[in-house]
Design a protein around this motif. Structure first.
Motif, short mmCIF file in Angstrom:
data_model
loop_
_atom_site.label_atom_id
_atom_site.label_comp_id
_atom_site.label_asym_id
_atom_site.label_seq_id
_atom_site.Cartn_x
_atom_site.Cartn_y
_atom_site.Cartn_z
N VAL A 63 23.30 17.23 -4.70
CA VAL A 63 22.05 17.74 -4.23
C VAL A 63 21.26 18.41 -5.31
N CYS A 64 20.06 18.12 -5.62
CA CYS A 64 19.37 18.50 -6.88
C CYS A 64 20.19 18.28 -7.94
N GLY A 65 20.97 17.43 -8.18
CA GLY A 65 21.71 17.26 -9.33
C GLY A 65 22.99 18.02 -9.26
N ASP A 66 23.41 18.67 -8.29
CA ASP A 66 24.69 19.16 -8.14
C ASP A 66 25.68 18.58 -7.46
N GLU A 67 26.59 18.26 -7.83
CA GLU A 67 27.72 17.56 -7.34
C GLU A 67 28.52 18.21 -6.42
N MET A 68 28.85 17.85 -5.31
CA MET A 68 29.75 18.53 -4.41
C MET A 68 31.24 18.18 -4.60
N LEU A 69 31.24 16.90 -5.14
CA LEU A 69 32.85 16.48 -5.26
C LEU A 69 33.23 16.27 -6.69
N THR A 70 34.56 16.12 -7.11
CA THR A 70 34.93 15.87 -8.08
C THR A 70 35.95 14.63 -8.04
N LYS A 75 34.57 20.32 -4.52
CA LYS A 75 34.49 21.90 -5.49
C LYS A 75 34.94 23.07 -4.89
N ASP A 76 35.34 24.39 -5.46
CA ASP A 76 35.44 25.34 -4.69
C ASP A 76 34.30 26.03 -3.79
N ALA A 77 34.79 26.84 -2.77
CA ALA A 77 33.84 27.27 -1.81
C ALA A 77 32.66 27.84 -2.36
N LYS A 78 32.54 28.62 -3.54
CA LYS A 78 31.34 29.19 -4.11
C LYS A 78 30.29 28.34 -4.48
N VAL A 79 31.00 27.06 -5.22
CA VAL A 79 30.02 26.35 -5.52
C VAL A 79 29.11 25.61 -4.41
N LEU A 80 30.38 25.16 -3.50
CA LEU A 80 29.81 24.66 -2.16
C LEU A 80 28.65 25.26 -1.40
N ARG A 81 28.93 26.59 -1.31
CA ARG A 81 27.95 27.55 -0.65
C ARG A 81 26.47 27.49 -1.30
N THR A 82 26.64 27.54 -2.76
CA THR A 82 25.11 27.49 -3.18
C THR A 82 24.49 26.18 -3.00
N ILE A 83 25.25 25.14 -3.11
CA ILE A 83 24.62 23.81 -2.77
C ILE A 83 24.06 23.51 -1.30
N ARG A 84 24.95 24.33 -0.36
CA ARG A 84 24.67 24.33 0.84
C ARG A 84 23.25 24.88 1.30
N GLY B 143 27.00 28.46 9.90
CA GLY B 143 27.45 28.02 8.56
C GLY B 143 26.27 27.48 7.90
N MET B 144 25.41 26.70 8.46
CA MET B 144 24.05 26.18 7.70
C MET B 144 23.25 27.21 7.11
#
Ligand SMILES: Nc1ncnc2c1ncn2[C@@H]1O[C@H](COP(=O)(O)OP(=O)(O)OP(=O)(O)O)[C@@H](O)[C@H]1O
Ligand SMILES: [Mg+2]
Lengths: 249, 237
Positions: A63-70, A75-84, B143-144
């Motif tokens: 999303v916007c260039g940020d990968e969710m998976l490796t 990736k860890d919860a903090k990164v995923l939250r920012t992406i979300r 969550g969203m």
């Protein structure tokens, strides 16, 4: 055109049931994508993977260039939250918080999650409500609103966090036919403002009018994608024509 | 009984209302939060935790409260005179004073403990039902929007659970008012205790009747209170 969403080889199974098989597509900034396909083809599951409500089994989502998976997984919860927080989702059945007023439904997340100033959040919420034609309903509770009004509130709630990309899962399916128009109008306005959107819908005329691109899914794969003129025109594959024929009856 | 005697009796019994209310109030104070914790433990994904919690609830709901009160009360004296009791536990239990004023404190605490353990199990089942009735979509929407799990529970889920569990909880709470009379069996000096004693003194049923009125008034006040609260919370569905 900046890429807002890049999906590659996305896979997802529920137990033994493969629901998404090798899904790849991209969404550019300001694009409106309509996702169509028969029931059970995996449209909702796709949106749920893109918004992290489900975890994919493999592939990559950016999303916007940020990968969710490796390669090793999510990736860890903090990164995923920012992406979300860059993504918003409008549900078929709204999922408003019944115990909060319309205004608080919209301001709760900006205040509690983004730590915005309450007055500023309320001001922005009122602006959004004005845009949705619901200024007068700020102090009402969701149960006092019609389905169409509730759905507009839920769109305002998603917009309050200023997402980069907004997903809709059949936003008009739970509504009486005469109320779908008001939601489609709001989505059209958002499209005109340049909002990036991915919309799962059964409203074929809407998909044709508003979408920049249409994705036809079946059996967990993208069977065909292209401009509406292509999918809704003569050059579409037989399978797509067959599916669309059911809607024009 | 003469009118004067009745008035005297009434004032006397009024003094014993306080211990009844004390047991009632402290039971609620501890059993409600504990019930919430037990509900969450029962829904815990770690299986042994959930099983143990289920066993606890089964025992508490499957045996009489009176039996539980007696078991809890006699646990200390029985355990410390038991030959198999581990040394450290015996030392610990030997510090517990069972006679005199300290004995009264001990009695209240043990009765309270039994009430709390019992009522927490009932509340837990009510709360679990309430939590499970909240649609999954509420968690997904939260969550969203970026709410953390804790924020989701306290801001989104719990307020809706409270509304859903009020009718069932109010039944439990009204039952509790009447159940406090079981403490009489241990010699706890509450309304039932004095009523029974005065019945013998006056050889009259009036004290018992009066005790009934006390419980009836408390139960009715609670009923009114809860229907008021339910009305207050009916602003949303
Ligand atoms: N949580 C789940 N557990 C097991 N199977 C699931 C789950 N969610 C979806 N499925 C299955 O995955 C398949 C795809 O479901 P999905 O909801 O994505 O389809 P859809 O294209 O959105 O359909 P519709 O148009 O009816 O909404 C279906 O066969 C469904 O039964
Ligand atoms: Mg669906």
């Amino acid at each position: 055109m900046a890429k807002m969403l890049e999906v590659q080889n996305l896979q997802k199974s529920f137990g033994d049931l493969p629901v998404l098989r090798d899904i790849s597509f991209e969404v550019g900034q300001g694009e409106v994508i309509a996702v169509i396909g028969p029931s059970g083809s995996g449209k909702s599951t796709l949106l749920r993977c893109l918004t992290q409500l489900e975890h994919a089994d493999g592939g990559s989502i950016a999303v916007c260039g940020d990968e969710m998976l490796t390669e090793k997984g999510y990736k860890d919860a903090k990164v995923l939250r920012t992406i979300r927080l860059k993504t918003g989702l409008v549900f078929q059945n709204f999922n408003l918080f019944p115990h909060m007023t319309v205004l608080r439904n919209i301001t709760e997340a900006p205040v509690c999650v983004l730590k915005q100033d309450k007055a500023a959040a309320e001001q922005k919420a009122m602006e959004l409500l004005r845009k949705m034609g619901l200024e007068a309903k700020a102090k009402s509770y969701p149960c006092e609103l019609s389905g169409g009004q509730q759905q507009r509130v839920s769109i305002a709630r998603a917009l309050a966090l200023s997402p980069e990309i907004l997903f809709f899962d059949e936003p008009t399916s739970a509504l009486d036919p005469e109320l779908t128009g008001e939601i489609l109008k709001v989505i059209k306005e958002l499209a005109a403002e340049g909002m990036t959107m991915v919309i799962v819908t059964h409203e074929m005329s809407f998909a044709r009018d508003v979408a920049d691109r249409v994705i036809f899914m079946e059996g967990g794969v993208i069977v065909e994608q292209g401009e509406p003129s292509q999918l809704f025109g003569e050059s579409a594959s037989d399978r797509v024509k067959q599916f669309l024929a059911r809607f024009s009856e | 009984m003469t009118g004067e005697e009745t008035l005297h009796l009434f004032l006397l019994m009024l003094q014993y209302l306080l211990p009844t209310l004390k047991l009632f109030g402290f039971t609620l104070l501890y059993a409600i939060p504990l019930g919430m914790v037990v509900a969450l433990l029962k829904m815990c994904r770690i299986k042994p935790v959930s099983w143990l919690t289920r066993l606890y609830i089964l025992i508490m709901r499957g045996t009489p409260l009176l039996l539980q009160i007696i078991v809890v009360y006699y646990s200390v004296p029985t355990l410390r005179s038991n030959a198999h009791c581990p040394e450290f536990l015996r030392n610990l239990l030997n510090h517990v004073e069972l006679k005199g004023d300290a004995g009264d404190v001990y009695m209240f605490r043990m009765i309270l403990l039994a009430f709390v353990l019992n009522y927490a199990a009932y509340f837990a089942e009510i709360f679990r039902g309430g939590i499970e009735a909240i649609p999954k979509g509420q968690y997904e929407a939260a969550g969203m929007l970026g709410f953390s799990r804790i924020q989701t529970f306290f801001r989104i889920i719990l307020p809706q659970v409270v509304k859903r569990v009020i009718p069932a909880s109010s039944n439990e709470i009204i039952t509790l008012v009447k159940d406090t009379s079981l403490a009489y069996a241990m010699g706890y000096m509450e309304i039932m205790y004095i009523a029974k004693k005065q019945m013998t003194t006056y050889s009259s049923l009036t004290p018992l009747f009066m005790a009934g009125v006390f419980y009836f008034v408390m139960a009715t006040l609670l009923t009114l209170l809860f229907s008021f609260v339910e009305k207050k919370l009916s602003y949303y569905k």
